[in-house]
Design a protein around this motif. Sequence first.
Motif, PDB file in Angstrom:
ATOM      1  N   ARG A 166       0.846  -1.306   0.030  1.00  0.00           N
ATOM      2  CA  ARG A 166       0.057  -0.107  -0.122  1.00  0.00           C
ATOM      3  C   ARG A 166       1.017   1.260  -0.165  1.00  0.00           C
ATOM      4  O   ARG A 166       1.930   1.228   0.673  1.00  0.00           O
ATOM      5  N   GLN A 167       0.494   2.100  -0.707  1.00  0.00           N
ATOM      6  CA  GLN A 167       1.158   3.544  -0.738  1.00  0.00           C
ATOM      7  C   GLN A 167       0.293   4.586  -0.476  1.00  0.00           C
ATOM      8  O   GLN A 167      -0.696   5.194  -1.516  1.00  0.00           O
ATOM      9  N   GLU A 168       0.171   4.953   0.783  1.00  0.00           N
ATOM     10  CA  GLU A 168      -0.999   5.955   1.257  1.00  0.00           C
ATOM     11  C   GLU A 168      -0.746   7.202   0.508  1.00  0.00           C
ATOM     12  O   GLU A 168      -1.895   7.919   0.455  1.00  0.00           O
ATOM     13  N   GLY A 169       0.341   7.802   0.206  1.00  0.00           N
ATOM     14  CA  GLY A 169       0.323   8.906  -0.322  1.00  0.00           C
ATOM     15  C   GLY A 169      -0.359   9.104  -1.421  1.00  0.00           C
ATOM     16  O   GLY A 169      -0.560  10.119  -2.084  1.00  0.00           O
ATOM     17  N   PHE A 170      -0.527   7.904  -2.387  1.00  0.00           N
ATOM     18  CA  PHE A 170      -1.163   7.884  -3.715  1.00  0.00           C
ATOM     19  C   PHE A 170      -2.598   7.852  -3.354  1.00  0.00           C
ATOM     20  O   PHE A 170      -3.529   8.086  -4.468  1.00  0.00           O
ATOM     21  N   GLU A 171      -3.167   7.663  -2.328  1.00  0.00           N
ATOM     22  CA  GLU A 171      -4.623   7.209  -2.274  1.00  0.00           C
ATOM     23  C   GLU A 171      -5.320   8.536  -2.489  1.00  0.00           C
ATOM     24  O   GLU A 171      -6.672   8.512  -2.935  1.00  0.00           O
ATOM     25  N   LYS A 172      -4.708   9.820  -2.163  1.00  0.00           N
ATOM     26  CA  LYS A 172      -5.418  11.069  -2.290  1.00  0.00           C
ATOM     27  C   LYS A 172      -5.634  11.253  -4.045  1.00  0.00           C
ATOM     28  O   LYS A 172      -6.504  11.907  -4.401  1.00  0.00           O
ATOM     29  N   PHE A 173      -4.513  10.911  -4.649  1.00  0.00           N
ATOM     30  CA  PHE A 173      -4.449  11.020  -6.015  1.00  0.00           C
ATOM     31  C   PHE A 173      -5.463   9.967  -6.606  1.00  0.00           C
ATOM     32  O   PHE A 173      -6.454  10.599  -7.515  1.00  0.00           O
ATOM     33  N   LEU A 174      -5.473   8.934  -6.306  1.00  0.00           N
ATOM     34  CA  LEU A 174      -6.322   7.922  -6.794  1.00  0.00           C
ATOM     35  C   LEU A 174      -8.022   8.257  -6.469  1.00  0.00           C
ATOM     36  O   LEU A 174      -9.014   8.401  -7.321  1.00  0.00           O
ATOM     37  N   ALA A 175      -8.115   8.711  -5.228  1.00  0.00           N
ATOM     38  CA  ALA A 175      -9.543   9.152  -4.835  1.00  0.00           C
ATOM     39  C   ALA A 175     -10.183  10.289  -5.540  1.00  0.00           C
ATOM     40  O   ALA A 175     -11.328  10.597  -5.688  1.00  0.00           O
ATOM     41  N   ASN A 176      -9.197  11.393  -5.966  1.00  0.00           N
ATOM     42  CA  ASN A 176      -9.548  12.624  -6.804  1.00  0.00           C
ATOM     43  C   ASN A 176      -9.388  12.532  -8.092  1.00  0.00           C
ATOM     44  O   ASN A 176      -9.463  13.475  -8.767  1.00  0.00           O
ATOM     45  N   ASP A 177      -9.408  11.175  -8.571  1.00  0.00           N
ATOM     46  CA  ASP A 177      -9.243  10.852 -10.105  1.00  0.00           C
ATOM     47  C   ASP A 177      -8.119  11.613 -10.665  1.00  0.00           C
ATOM     48  O   ASP A 177      -8.272  12.356 -11.895  1.00  0.00           O
ATOM     49  N   VAL A 178      -6.842  11.704 -10.280  1.00  0.00           N
ATOM     50  CA  VAL A 178      -5.470  12.426 -10.771  1.00  0.00           C
ATOM     51  C   VAL A 178      -5.108  11.370 -11.776  1.00  0.00           C
ATOM     52  O   VAL A 178      -4.746  10.357 -11.318  1.00  0.00           O
ATOM     53  N   SER A 179      -4.804  12.083 -12.896  1.00  0.00           N
ATOM     54  CA  SER A 179      -4.333  11.206 -13.954  1.00  0.00           C
ATOM     55  C   SER A 179      -2.686  11.035 -13.765  1.00  0.00           C
ATOM     56  O   SER A 179      -1.959  12.249 -12.940  1.00  0.00           O
ATOM     57  N   ALA A 180      -1.872  10.246 -14.555  1.00  0.00           N
ATOM     58  CA  ALA A 180      -0.474  10.531 -14.409  1.00  0.00           C
ATOM     59  C   ALA A 180      -0.041  11.711 -14.938  1.00  0.00           C
ATOM     60  O   ALA A 180       1.186  12.312 -14.466  1.00  0.00           O
ATOM     61  N   ALA A 181      -0.702  12.308 -15.958  1.00  0.00           N
ATOM     62  CA  ALA A 181      -0.297  13.364 -16.871  1.00  0.00           C
ATOM     63  C   ALA A 181      -0.471  14.598 -15.846  1.00  0.00           C
ATOM     64  O   ALA A 181       0.403  15.461 -15.742  1.00  0.00           O
ATOM     65  N   GLU A 182      -1.714  14.806 -15.318  1.00  0.00           N
ATOM     66  CA  GLU A 182      -1.795  15.736 -14.036  1.00  0.00           C
ATOM     67  C   GLU A 182      -0.678  15.730 -13.126  1.00  0.00           C
ATOM     68  O   GLU A 182      -0.359  16.608 -12.736  1.00  0.00           O
ATOM     69  N   LEU A 183      -0.340  14.397 -12.661  1.00  0.00           N
ATOM     70  CA  LEU A 183       0.511  14.638 -11.257  1.00  0.00           C
ATOM     71  C   LEU A 183       1.770  15.108 -11.887  1.00  0.00           C
ATOM     72  O   LEU A 183       2.606  15.662 -11.196  1.00  0.00           O
ATOM     73  N   GLU A 184       2.323  14.617 -13.121  1.00  0.00           N
ATOM     74  CA  GLU A 184       3.675  14.935 -13.654  1.00  0.00           C
ATOM     75  C   GLU A 184       3.667  16.694 -14.007  1.00  0.00           C
ATOM     76  O   GLU A 184       4.559  17.106 -13.526  1.00  0.00           O
ATOM     77  N   ASP A 185       2.378  17.177 -14.060  1.00  0.00           N
ATOM     78  CA  ASP A 185       2.277  18.720 -14.347  1.00  0.00           C
ATOM     79  C   ASP A 185       2.433  19.425 -12.804  1.00  0.00           C
ATOM     80  O   ASP A 185       3.096  20.316 -13.100  1.00  0.00           O
ATOM     81  N   ARG A 186       1.847  18.497 -11.949  1.00  0.00           N
ATOM     82  CA  ARG A 186       2.045  19.375 -10.716  1.00  0.00           C
ATOM     83  C   ARG A 186       3.323  19.359  -9.961  1.00  0.00           C
ATOM     84  O   ARG A 186       3.722  20.218  -9.633  1.00  0.00           O
ATOM     85  N   VAL A 187       4.008  18.098 -10.335  1.00  0.00           N
ATOM     86  CA  VAL A 187       5.442  18.004  -9.834  1.00  0.00           C
ATOM     87  C   VAL A 187       6.411  18.989 -10.377  1.00  0.00           C
ATOM     88  O   VAL A 187       7.255  19.466 -10.018  1.00  0.00           O
ATOM     89  N   MET A 188       6.206  18.838 -12.037  1.00  0.00           N
ATOM     90  CA  MET A 188       7.059  19.829 -12.756  1.00  0.00           C
ATOM     91  C   MET A 188       6.939  21.364 -12.406  1.00  0.00           C
ATOM     92  O   MET A 188       7.767  22.162 -12.248  1.00  0.00           O
ATOM     93  N   THR A 189       5.616  21.602 -11.983  1.00  0.00           N
ATOM     94  CA  THR A 189       5.294  22.893 -11.653  1.00  0.00           C
ATOM     95  C   THR A 189       5.987  23.556 -10.419  1.00  0.00           C
ATOM     96  O   THR A 189       6.611  24.363 -10.129  1.00  0.00           O
ATOM     97  N   ALA A 190       5.845  22.535  -9.216  1.00  0.00           N
ATOM     98  CA  ALA A 190       6.667  22.562  -8.158  1.00  0.00           C
ATOM     99  C   ALA A 190       8.009  22.574  -8.173  1.00  0.00           C
ATOM    100  O   ALA A 190       8.716  23.583  -7.519  1.00  0.00           O
ATOM    101  N   GLN A 191       8.645  21.768  -8.798  1.00  0.00           N
ATOM    102  CA  GLN A 191       9.998  21.439  -9.224  1.00  0.00           C
ATOM    103  C   GLN A 191      10.663  22.543 -10.035  1.00  0.00           C
ATOM    104  O   GLN A 191      11.760  23.526  -9.306  1.00  0.00           O
ATOM    105  N   SER A 192      10.274  22.953 -11.181  1.00  0.00           N
ATOM    106  CA  SER A 192      11.002  23.891 -12.062  1.00  0.00           C
ATOM    107  C   SER A 192      10.548  25.225 -11.767  1.00  0.00           C
ATOM    108  O   SER A 192      11.509  26.100 -11.995  1.00  0.00           O
TER     109      SER A 192
END
Length: 465
Positions: free
Chosen positions: A284-310
């Motif tokens: 189980r990866q508890e940190g991912f449950e909020k993404f799964l529960a809110n229907d976050v796609s892999a593309a959206e997650l990458e966009d979020r990470v890239m926004t925060a990082q870069s």
Amino acid sequence: MALTAAQKKALADAQALLKKQKANLTKLEAEQAALAPQSTLNKFRETEAQNDSAASATTEQLDTALATKAGPAPVGTFLGYDYQGNTQQTGTLRRKIIADGKGGQKIDFQSTEKNPDYVSGSRGGGGGSGGGGGGGNDGGGGGDGGGGDTTTTATTYTAPDGKIFTDLNAYNTYIADLKQQEKTKAGQSAYDLLFTQFQQFGMGALVEPLKQFIQQGLSSSEFTLRLRDTDAYKKRFAANAIRIGKGLSALNEAEYIGLEDQYQNIMRQYGLPASYYTRGDMGRQEGFEKFLANDVSAAELEDRVMTAQSRVTNANPEVRDALKQFYPGIGDGDILAYTLDPEKALTDIKRKITAAEIGGAAMQRGLGTSMTRAEELGAAGVTKQQAQQGFGTIAGGLQRGSQLAAIYGESPYTQTTAESEIFNIAGSTEAEKQRKKLTSLERATFSGQSGASSSALVRDRAGAY
């Protein structure tokens, strides 16, 4: 054509039965020779001939049925008769022997019927020492010295493992037990295989509660229903309950785990701390449950990470300072968590980061701006690069413009005025007119001055407008 082992055994059994039958008849003939009249002896000889002929026919029939089939005979193929432990002439009942489709044979118990080849008297007994000859099927009648010696052969039932029964109910119970044992054995093998596969992904605990059901041989559909109803399953795929509560459809196991893998790959790719994707109990990866529960796609997650990082973490300090100044609730350690929070709309996050980038660009040029103005510029389409270039121009002429406006009593020339013209937003036309008017006034005032003085003013204006 070569016979299978099961076919060879069936043929050998039929031949052995014939041999045994002949021996019994020979013995009976010897016993009767001394006691029975010649007519009775002749009758037994006739019976023997009939038995030889019938047994031979049965053997030939079975041999032909077996030898003329390529491979195992189809299920239900007639192979001969079973006389419940007796011979063709001594058995009062008979049952069909049919192929089981696997190279073996079985008895068709539904086909039990009277034996038309039964020879009356073949199961009779000899007379006593003082009496007459043997009786018929119901026992021989004796003379004054003794009664008939009636021999009755009990019906037998042979189980697949060779165990013989004379009681039909006991036989049926034993067969049922054998089938259950085979089913349990197969279920244990299925459980061992399933547990091994699940354990590879740290999910062996999902299968353990269902061991008894697997061993009982539940169908795949029923097993799936039982699995999804366990507490372990509900914990492992906890996001599904939240999705259903939000009106979203539940993800099947493959979709769920597939998204987890994609999330993990993205976070690794962008160098996020392992604490964001470490697997716990049952994988189980508890940190991912909020993404799964809110229907976050892999593309959206990458966009979020890239926004925060870069755009924040790796940006110049002024951007982070502006972000904290405009939005005090976001601290240095919370920037990534804030950006990855699916409860916060990605568009809202980008709006705030764009405002921080504009504010940071102003700070770099020694200028200031408010959150409201930075958001207005961002909403007007001003990017980080445009802000850096524009505030550079504004910083070079703002002070002189303000001085000229004061000297000539014109409306104040402010940073907002300059921003309107430079970034081409609302009020840009009026701002341009104001700047040109101030420039014209200055030029007219100093048109008669020395060249040295004029050159100095030109240098002051260089790069500003």
